[in-house]
Design a protein around this motif. Structure first.
Motif, PDB file in Angstrom:
ATOM      1  N   GLY A 220       6.530 -10.962  17.584  1.00  0.00           N
ATOM      2  CA  GLY A 220       5.974 -11.954  16.671  1.00  0.00           C
ATOM      3  C   GLY A 220       6.883 -12.069  15.460  1.00  0.00           C
ATOM      4  N   TYR A 221       6.493 -12.915  14.516  1.00  0.00           N
ATOM      5  CA  TYR A 221       7.265 -13.077  13.289  1.00  0.00           C
ATOM      6  C   TYR A 221       6.785 -12.058  12.254  1.00  0.00           C
ATOM      7  N   LEU A 222       7.617 -11.814  11.266  1.00  0.00           N
ATOM      8  CA  LEU A 222       7.272 -10.885  10.183  1.00  0.00           C
ATOM      9  C   LEU A 222       6.123 -11.477   9.364  1.00  0.00           C
ATOM     10  N   HIS A 223       5.072 -10.691   9.123  1.00  0.00           N
ATOM     11  CA  HIS A 223       3.989 -11.185   8.284  1.00  0.00           C
ATOM     12  C   HIS A 223       3.894 -10.373   6.993  1.00  0.00           C
ATOM     13  N   ILE A 224       2.944 -10.737   6.148  1.00  0.00           N
ATOM     14  CA  ILE A 224       2.875 -10.151   4.815  1.00  0.00           C
ATOM     15  C   ILE A 224       2.633  -8.647   4.873  1.00  0.00           C
ATOM     16  N   VAL A 484       7.608 -10.272  -3.469  1.00  0.00           N
ATOM     17  CA  VAL A 484       8.184  -8.961  -3.762  1.00  0.00           C
ATOM     18  C   VAL A 484       7.422  -8.292  -4.903  1.00  0.00           C
ATOM     19  N   GLN A 485       7.152  -9.060  -5.953  1.00  0.00           N
ATOM     20  CA  GLN A 485       6.432  -8.496  -7.100  1.00  0.00           C
ATOM     21  C   GLN A 485       5.026  -8.064  -6.694  1.00  0.00           C
ATOM     22  N   PHE A 486       4.360  -8.874  -5.907  1.00  0.00           N
ATOM     23  CA  PHE A 486       3.001  -8.568  -5.442  1.00  0.00           C
ATOM     24  C   PHE A 486       2.979  -7.262  -4.653  1.00  0.00           C
ATOM     25  N   ILE A 487       3.947  -7.092  -3.760  1.00  0.00           N
ATOM     26  CA  ILE A 487       4.004  -5.889  -2.921  1.00  0.00           C
ATOM     27  C   ILE A 487       4.307  -4.659  -3.772  1.00  0.00           C
ATOM     28  N   LEU A 488       5.302  -4.753  -4.639  1.00  0.00           N
ATOM     29  CA  LEU A 488       5.715  -3.582  -5.401  1.00  0.00           C
ATOM     30  C   LEU A 488       4.680  -3.195  -6.450  1.00  0.00           C
ATOM     31  N   LYS A 503      -4.517 -13.426  -6.336  1.00  0.00           N
ATOM     32  CA  LYS A 503      -3.598 -12.647  -7.166  1.00  0.00           C
ATOM     33  C   LYS A 503      -2.153 -13.001  -6.850  1.00  0.00           C
ATOM     34  N   LEU A 504      -1.848 -13.149  -5.573  1.00  0.00           N
ATOM     35  CA  LEU A 504      -0.489 -13.506  -5.169  1.00  0.00           C
ATOM     36  C   LEU A 504      -0.117 -14.898  -5.658  1.00  0.00           C
ATOM     37  N   TRP A 505      -1.039 -15.845  -5.499  1.00  0.00           N
ATOM     38  CA  TRP A 505      -0.739 -17.214  -5.922  1.00  0.00           C
ATOM     39  C   TRP A 505      -0.660 -17.337  -7.448  1.00  0.00           C
TER      40      TRP A 505
END
Length: 716
Positions: A220-224, A484-488, A503-505
């Motif tokens: 599959g494709y990379l997801h969040i 990137v900011q959301f993940i870190l 939050k991400l948006w």
């Protein structure tokens, strides 16, 4: 070697050092007793010292856990050093305004001073400006340096609490332009104890010796969710100056393809993941088969032909298979049948002989090899058997020299199995490090379930804007920096969490709003013509900014005509003789409202009243000129693919599939939208943010704009 104390003269605190330490989560005790003109000093727990503002700042940049805080490579570190040499001109003196102008020009198309990450260069210049007090505040209120102000404000917005706390303590009263010394620890408040959310250590890690792997299955494709694993691997590899391998776990040919490999690599590049090599588990198939045969010969594995459903039940109940005590010779014979792909071999699998009574069910004789005659996407029909992930991963991790394997906490029960397999194989032990799986509300992250949507035509493909894939959410309008900011920000926490998309948006909006151009659109259905009786007899044009506060967005041409289009909903809100504001033109007074037999408004008549005050009007309306230059638009809004925030265990996702997840609205747009490129982000005044998914081709083919959530409501 921990930091014991930061010392500096009371009248000249090193603001950049204090800011960097605060943002890095360091609890930095301070001493303000140094004599005037003394260099700030860091005292370490072993008695050694470092001296000088920028020496200390570089040290913090190197040891902080913030990603790329001192650059992601030697070249970026050199660029940061150049900015640190330049930083003192922002603190005072006649060169201040000239420096501001040069920096404003430099920031025209940049978010950060160096590369694509917040660094100590940004800290140094930001602190220099903030430290001038009223001098910078006065400039900040003007429109003189729009790019510089945008950059300064975006950093302040991102780190509001920390920066306000530091400046309130160390920057003097407005107008003084002087730094002040530290307040007591009690006055500074409890926030001093806060730590960066991703300040975490890898156990047994040594700088320069860490080797990690990101190992997606090409099904599959990379997801969040995968993005979190990929970014955390990169974060730790950079922090410990180690290596990162991308390994494709291609052990299930029935689900895998080269298409997925190619798109996973594309997605990894999109995320900015820097890796040292790409490998495949299939590269190690010969060694894995040899190791499996060795286990058979040692009595540590056996061939089992028990039907799958019965085998699962026996494992759950702790019942040994009737094949468990077969002789080595019988097992080798059946193993050869499996390798040949014979009718008898296809009935069998290879299982490890561990412990069928262990409370941890993953240790109850797990399957090591399965028969599968499906050709492999890389190596064709060479093999008729394939190793399971559980068997292959511990071996390949050890052989490739991986020091730490990052795994989501859903694998926790299988950690004992991982180490037991390494022990039985006689390979080196790899440290396991767990982090919580990223779960999003109203979202499915199982590739099997996502594939169902693709195969059943519920979406247009793996890059559909409703999908949580990297390609999907970027097509939706998300900037990579926001992801990137959301993940870190979540860091390597082991706590299970269900995250809100809002939050991400919201992070995304902070990135796009200061720079994206503004345009105008009117919903086509029932649009209403407003005739301005004293309007221009001949159309005329003005060149105006596409973004009033950001010159880098460029300019657009606005046409002014006697007859203009407004939206039906706006027309319905107007009363006779009401004064309204036509945005970017001026006021007008509506004198007449005409309706059809059905009571629907068909036309308005009014007069321009440009001397009127926009402050006194209730309605501020967008409008478009009546010209043949307007372009057709399709505005597309999306909803979640499922209607339930979180599925319960065992609940069938098909039962909660959202029947309506896409809504298209026809609209007219200003003529400047002809120049939009696919992927460009813009704001339609009073409608929100959009990403261009299909640009202008011809008048009959609408421009397609995907609505981007702004974090304020229910959104994909």
């Amino acid at each position: 070697m921990g930091i014991k104390l930061l010392s500096f003269p009371a009248e000249s605190p090193p603001l950049a050092v204090i800011v960097a330490a605060k943002l890095s989560g360091f609890d930095l005790p301070t001493d303000t007793s140094l004599p005037p003109d003394s260099a700030p000093t860091l005292l370490f727990s072993n008695g050694v010292k470092l001296h000088g503002t920028y020496v200390l700042l570089r040290y913090i940049g190197r040891v902080a856990t913030l990603p790329n805080f001192y650059g992601q490579n030697a070249y970026e570190s050199g660029q940061i050093d150049e900015w640190l040499e330049h930083a003192p001109v922002f603190s005072s003196g006649s060169a201040f305004e000239n420096a501001c102008k040069n920096l404003d020009d430099f920031l025209q198309s940049r978010t950060f001073l160096v590369g694509y990450s917040f660094s100590i260069a940004d800290v140094a210049i930001w602190s220099g400006l903030a430290g001038t007090g009223q001098r910078w505040e006065s400039l900040r209120k003007t429109k003189k340096y729009q790019n510089l102000v945008r950059w300064f404000n975006s950093i302040l917005a991102e780190y509001t609490d920390a920066l306000n706390e530091v400046t309130s303590i160390y920057v003097g009263k407005r107008g003084s332009g002087k730094l002040i010394a530290a307040k007591s620890k009690e006055q500074q408040g409890a926030n001093n104890q806060s730590k960066s959310s991703f300040e975490v250590d890898l156990p047994y890690a040594e700088v320069g010796k860490v080797r990690l792997r990101f190992a997606p299955e090409p099904s599959g494709y990379l997801h969040i969710g995968h993005s979190k694993a990929a970014l955390l691997n990169q974060y730790f590899s950079q922090r410990y100056q180690g290596q990162l391998i991308v390994r494709f776990d291609d052990t299930n040919p029935a689900k895998e393809s080269n298409e997925f490999v190619e798109n996973l690599l594309k997605d990894i590049e999109t995320l900015g993941i820097k890796y040292n090599a790409v490998t495949y588990t299939s590269d190690y198939f010969p060694q894995l088969m040899e190791m499996a045969e060795n286990l058979i010969c040692q009595g540590k594995a056996y061939v089992d032909d028990t039907p799958r459903e019965q085998m699962q039940k026996e494992r759950m109940d702790g019942i040994e298979s009737r094949c468990r005590n077969n002789s080595v010779e019988e097992n080798i014979k059946l193993w050869k049948e499996m390798i040949a792909g014979s009718e008898r071999g296809l009935q069998c699998c290879l299982r490890g002989k561990l412990d069928m009574k262990d409370p941890n069910k993953s240790l109850r004789d797990p399957v090591y090899y399965r028969s599968n005659p499906v050709p492999h996407h890389r190596i064709g029909s060479k093999y008729k058997i394939y190793p399971t992930y559980d068997f292959a991963c511990p071996f390949v991790d050890a052989i490739e020299g991986i020091t730490h394997a990052l795994r989501s906490s859903e694998y926790h029960d299988r950690n004992a199995q991982y180490h037991r397999i390494q022990e039985d194989l006689g390979v080196r032990k790899v440290h396991l490090y767990e982090f919580s799986r990223l779960n999003m509300v109203y979202t499915l992250l199982s590739k099997r379930k996502l594939l169902w949507f693709v195969e059943n035509g519920k979406v247009d493909g793996w890059d559909d804007a409703r999908f949580p894939t990297v390609q999907g959410i970027i097509r939706r309008g998300l900037k990579v920096e926001a992801l990137v900011q959301f993940i870190l920000e979540q860091g390597a926490s082991k706590n299970l969490n269900l995250m809100e998309w809002d939050k991400l948006w919201t992070i995304n909006k902070k990135i796009i709003d200061p720079v994206c151009p503004r345009h105008t659109a009117v919903i086509e259905e029932r649009r209403v013509l407003l005739t301005l009786t004293n309007g221009p007899e001949e159309p005329f044009t003005r060149i105006v900014p596409r973004h009033k506060k950001y010159e880098g967005a460029g300019e657009k041409c606005t046409t002014f005509t006697k007859r203009i289009w407004i939206e039906h909903a706006d027309a319905e809100s107007i009363s006779v003789d009401e004064e309204i504001t036509l945005m970017d033109w001026g006021n007008a007074i509506v004198k007449k409202i005409e309706k059809g037999q059905d009571g629907i408004i068909t036309q308005l008549t009014g007069v321009l009243h440009l001397e009127g005050s926009v402050k006194t009007t209730k309605l501020k309306l967008t409008w478009l000129p009546e010209t043949s230059e307007l372009v057709n638009l399709t505005l597309v809004e999306f909803d979640y693919l499922i209607t339930k925030k979180k599925l319960e265990e065992g609940e069938d996702f098909v039962d909660v599939v959202n029947p309506c997840t896409k809504r298209e609205t026809a609209a007219l747009g200003d003529s400047n939208l002809r120049n939009l490129k696919r992927g460009e982000i813009l704001q339609l005044e009073r409608k929100g943010y959009f990403r261009c998914d299909a640009s202008y081709v011809r008048p009959s083919k609408p421009i397609v704009l995907f609505a981007i959530p702004d974090g304020r409501g229910r959104s994909v």
